[in-house]
Design an enzyme around this catalytic site. Structure first.
Site, short mmCIF file in Angstrom:
data_model
loop_
_atom_site.label_atom_id
_atom_site.label_comp_id
_atom_site.label_asym_id
_atom_site.label_seq_id
_atom_site.Cartn_x
_atom_site.Cartn_y
_atom_site.Cartn_z
N PRO A 140 0.76 -1.47 -0.14
CA PRO A 140 0.08 0.07 0.02
C PRO A 140 0.74 1.23 0.03
O PRO A 140 0.85 2.17 0.93
CB PRO A 140 -0.81 -0.21 1.21
CG PRO A 140 0.10 -1.11 2.10
CD PRO A 140 0.82 -1.71 1.17
N CYS A 141 1.64 1.52 -1.12
CA CYS A 141 2.44 2.73 -1.18
C CYS A 141 1.51 3.94 -1.20
O CYS A 141 1.92 5.02 -0.88
CB CYS A 141 3.22 2.80 -2.50
SG CYS A 141 2.54 2.50 -4.16
N HIS A 142 0.22 3.73 -1.40
CA HIS A 142 -0.54 5.07 -1.44
C HIS A 142 -0.86 5.37 -0.03
O HIS A 142 -1.40 6.65 0.09
CB HIS A 142 -2.12 4.75 -2.27
CG HIS A 142 -2.86 3.50 -1.40
ND1 HIS A 142 -2.58 2.31 -1.72
CD2 HIS A 142 -3.71 3.63 -0.30
CE1 HIS A 142 -3.22 1.43 -0.83
NE2 HIS A 142 -4.10 2.30 -0.17
#
Length: 174
Positions: A140-142
């Protein structure tokens, strides 16, 4: 191989593409099929530069459903880590991706600086790892944001806001 599937999310469609060979080699998503196919092509180029053999021959797979289940919260991100090949990922990137996925849960965010502190590195190194993440949604780089705003997202700020909104994150999406 490339699995492509359209899912109904919120009030629209989301196309999810998964490049795989035994395990997930890369993930992409887009609001249109054409954009998804273009992103899959770019992801293929990126992976091949890192020595990963990739085919974009379209073939059905349950991996698209797995990514969708992570997206909507039916499957915890860490629960999907075992499906990732980590081919072409540096040891540093893998360490960052695994820590992020296991420690920053759905509905929360962490700053580049805080993530860097947790891993004893620099915010710039974290930003580089996020930019090169071949597994968006699953890794989940977001959820990694700037201390004073939403920050950057290689697939686009609209896409980052979309993912954060689905997870119920309010402060960073308005």
């Amino acid at each position: 191989m490339l699995a492509v599937e359209r899912f109904r999310v919120k009030d629209g469609n989301l196309w999810i593409g998964v490049i795989f060979s035994g395990r997930i080699q890369g993930v992409s998503f887009a609001f249109t099929r054409g954009e998804l196919l273009e992103r899959a092509r770019k992801l293929k180029e990126f992976l091949e530069k890192r020595g990963v053999r990739v085919s974009l021959d379209v073939q059905p797979s349950n991996y698209t459903e797995t990514v969708y289940r992570v997206l909507i919260g039916e499957l915890d991100n860490a629960g999907a880590l075992g499906e990732l090949s980590f081919e072409g990922v540096t040891p540093f990137e893998r360490r960052v991706y695994e820590w992020l996925t296991k420690n920053v849960k759905r509905g929360s965010v962490i700053t580049y600086g805080s993530l860097a502190k947790a891993l004893k590195t620099s915010p710039r190194a974290i930003g580089g790892a996020m930019k090169r993440n071949p597994y968006p949604i699953v890794v989940p780089c977001h959820r990694v944001v700037s201390r004073d705003g939403i920050g950057y997202y290689s697939l686009g700020i609209e896409e980052k806001r979309f993912l954060l909104e689905i997870e119920g994150v309010k402060g960073w999406t308005s």
